[in-house]
Design an enzyme around this catalytic site. Sequence first.
Site: not given
Length: 1336
Positions: A117, A267, A355, A368, A804, A1201, A1268
Amino acid sequence: MSNVTGKGDVLRFFINGKKVTENHADPETMLLSFLREKLRLTGTKYGCGGGGCGACTVMVSRYQPATKTIIHYSANACLLPLCQLHGAAVTTVEGIGSTKTRIHPVQERIAKAHGSQCGFCTPGMVMSMYALLRNNPQPTMEDITQALAGNLCRCTGYRPIVDGCRTFCQEANCCQDNGAGKCCLNVEENTDEPGHEKPQLFDKEEFLPLDPTQELIFPPELILMAETAKPQTLTFHGERMSWVSPASLDELVQLKTSNPKAPLVMGNTNIGPDIKFKGVLHPLIISPTRVKELFEVTQTQQGGCLGGSGLQSVRVRSLLEKLVPQFPEEKTELFRALIQQLGNLGSQQIRNVASLGGNVMSAYPNSDLNPVLAAGNCKVSVILNGGRREVPLNQDFFVSFGKTILKPEEIVVSVFIPFSRKGEFIRAFRQAPRKESSFATVTTGMRVFFSEGSRMVQDVDVYYGGLGPTTVSAAKTCAAIVTRPWDNETLSRAYDILLDELVLPPSAPGGKVEFRRSLTLSFLFKFNLEILLKLREMNVITDEFPEKMQIQPLPREIQPSVQEFQDVSKRQSDQDPVGRPIMHRSAISHATGEAVYCDDIPRTNGELFLALVTSSRAHAKITGLDMSEALQLPGVVDVITAKDIPGKKVRTMFGYPEELLAESEVSCVGQIICAVVADTRAHAKRGVAGVKISYEDLPDPIFTTEEAIEKSSFFEPRRVIERGNVADAFKTVDHLYEGGIRMGGQEHFYMETQSMLVVPVGEEMEFNVYVSTQWPTSTQGAIAETLDIPSNRVTCHVKRMGGAFGGKVTKTSILASITSVAAWKTNHAVRCVLERGEDMLITGGRHPVLGKYKVGFMNDGRIVAADIQYYINAGNTVDESLLVVEKILLHIDNAYNIPNLKGRAAACRTNLPSNTAFRGFGVPQSIMIVENMVNDVAVVLGRPADQIREINMYKGPSVTHYKFEFSPENMLRCWEECKVKSDYSARCRAIDQFNQQNRWKKRGMSIIPIKYGIAFAESFLNQAAALVHIYKDGSVLVTHGGTEMGQGIHTKMQQVASCELHIPPSKIYISETSTNTVPNTCPSAASFGTDANGMAVQNACQTLYQRLEPIRQKNPKGSWESWVTAAFFEKISLSATGFYRGPDLYMDWDKMEGQPYAYFTFGACCSEVELDCLTGDYRTVRTDIVVDIGRSVNPSVDIGQIEGAFIQGLGLFTLEELKFSPSGLLYTRGPSQYKIPAVCDLPLHFNVYLLSDSHNPHAIYSSKGIGEPILFLGSSVFFAIKHAAAAARLECGLIGPFSLDSPATPEKACLACASPFTQKIPASKPGSFKPWALNI
């Protein structure tokens, strides 16, 4: 020891098949700025600078001499240090295809499937997909969603991107392969007319095939270099930093011994963001990427696998995946737990470079991997000058935030990952704000070891991340379990001990304290369930284990979706493009990276860069501004303050003044005080750090709406609207109920940050301004006022914006005005492009709202009276807040005919950055409170919410609360059709059954209507103009007042011109929107861009077509070109302006009546979610949207949209959370802290239906505005979560209305479910502590 101090080496690598030799590579330079600024390859975009959005994705290829293979991987160019690329081949979006040569199938398919878009994220999407196909030309759907997980898009809602990429899939179970002929990808029901196929958005038969033999080859020179060159140390010196890349382990050890403080960078996913966002400076960086010992993998005698610490996460994962099938299941428990966690780590681009050793040594509190490695008894092998040692990863290893027990000079060489034993089970769990590409909130590794054939616990380990500054061990809890049988008694004791052992203070950094504590218990409970299941499988226990208690993972397969729209009539000429699903006119340029955005414009000679200095206090007097240090820094040219402004220093809006640059006082953190102008971005940024400002704090800053109400801090006027008599009606009803809901704000997160370039022409105070704005005329006027020059000296050019959403209207004018002062003062071109963090801090977003209501209703569900109050948090300046307040009150009826209705709304003045326009402009907030009220009514009466909605809807000829007449017929049609298409009643029954069969997972569904008023209530904004030129060769140039931000307005205008001039769209071009072609334009906003500008373009084209009429009559068989040529020779003008005088709308607030809108766009949406009650995690299982948009001018653009707005709404209501510190500083200043929806948030079935046979006499070609309205329908997911939470509460005996504030994040959903574990957590008394974040 090589030259750590001497002359630097030469960096050699390839970009898109061309050799690049860099003699002075600066270690601070990332590949992104090198590509964009040095090589002018601007297809690779800057979106966040922290590896969080994927806009800068490129592919890196390297030759592995050991295996004689070439590896390809995607990476974020913004985190990739240039110095690391020696010997690599980089491919950017420009290298895989362009419109000048040929486009690559990936580029073509994303474009033609309407996957672009605004186009700003498209090159990154293309490169992620391209890298996947280079490694795997026939990917599965799972591969594709993994590859795209780290790429954010704010426009499309991802469905078309996934559909475009899906065409590369070779799905094993696809019906095409099963010989069914019709593929499930074209899901269609039988239509009434035989032989009439439903129209499709794109035809995949016409795509170019993928031909792997056509790709760029890996440069043979690099193979030669890797095979023959003796490895030698490389050194690079920059302005402030040196970089050494040793070639051997010995040398690495020596370097680290003599420079213990120098970080090791593999990295750059940890050190990189620290340097960029925290301003950390490392004089020396050691990069051991060429030390081969760090990349070795061996199977050891002790039984397990020894992985080099330099191995990238993705390689560790594929290695473990290869090992799992080679060994019996009991040996690979730890391997499988690690595979699961490695899949959750960051995004594909991050996993490709981060790494294993870096993960361990960065010692993040919410890592993690570390809890799993620790629980699994892993060890690290460490080397230093005196030799090697092995260090166990246990609770002593992690000392404090980011610190381990190792000495600074020690280097981790490898990580030992042992086999598990028979009777040993290892599990990992995590919960994060977003399902993928997100740091965990809480993460855990758990291991239990049983005596053979029994439920007696011999050994147990439980580690958590996210509960303090380090990975923590629940040692006391483990001690209470060990040597006891694994049963309910042991575990219920363990939960209580765990609760006491892992305590978080209520003001702990990161907040979410109750949730995080609740998760520790939930995860232990989940572990318990999995272990009980295992013990049953092994026949160790025979206890009944009810099916209802089991927890299957949430569904995740994205299914094919339906997009249904009406075909154009058979009578329409094939040449007429109106009503057809035409691709966005720039889509191919987006996909090849050729589309030019503001910051892609080449630098002019002597161009300067502007960076802003902002306030660090929320409410203070400025007592001093010292620029001396900044002005001494290299490259800094000047500092612009309020004193430099030649014209207006203060703007007035609605009677309230707003300063361009603060002079004596600041009223929020992030207010602009001055600006530094320098020769480069980096120098300007350092200049900002050199400006010293002293403050004197003022008392009692106001942050929350409650504080503002208490102190009566409002922007006047406050608005009221009433119909009927609410007070009297309350006396006559069966039930009265009072409730409320809070709604958080939302950051625009347009992918392209605020960007502008102001170029002084050099004479008569003339300026050319290239700016990313929705309202060029406003920017032009603002600059003219600021510089005290007439508007005719300022020309604003807008080619396109990278998104925007309302955030590039008022704020952009302010930024452009400041930039223009710098250009005027220095007489140089000045560029200003905000970094993502600055943009989020300075520019504000959607208004947070506190809503309260009192509602009176009858036993049959009729709502007789409602009194609703809205308080919006406007921030420190008025901006457009008063207009937002008005639009809120004009939508408090939504779809409901409530005879006595009163609304009051106020804009609260606070010391937060000022909020502004955002897609929907108050309507999503307005209707959210109303729908929550209707929901509460349903709960009080114990009836399904959809029935209460239906009873109260407008029916027959209707009148709104502001006395505007309309017909709700199409709204009711959308509602009915939505119920049919979504199979609503059957699925309601299925959900009830599911909820009875599952204790810890619940499903919920909700269906929500919308009625949205289109056009500006301020009548003068409803006008538009156009300028159309026909050139002598017959080509047409169209200019109009609308700006292109991804909504496809230029595409639609091209369709209008094509239809009116009766020529193919290929003859029509739209270059840009500029104030010197079409003056005095209105903003592209309020979903009114196509309505207004379409009419203006139509008007101009009709004028021209009529002028050619005499020529056509003379030569009816002639071509368009011949008519145009003839017209020129007959001196007929081939240029025309068009104008549209829109409807005269008004609203009289004293009389409380008016006609503020031209018409309504209607829609209805049904969403179903599946919720994990223990963690608050959820999946949107299915969404069906039916929308009435009249006759669509372009179904593909309009459906784009609809889907994009829905996903943005889903973000607003379930995911996106802005967090402010108690002193008013925005914490969430980038994609790593602020989560917008990603591919993982797409509803698994996502269907859109455009209502057929609808007409709208008030707009061009009977269409309707669509930008919208649909955003609010994202709330259907919120109400589905609330429905699921209500089912969970029922299990605990909790009935009746309950509060769930928006956004319904996993935290809020989990706490609302009120599981037994959540109820164990003692609540902290408000006021007894200072929370980490404000509740805005």
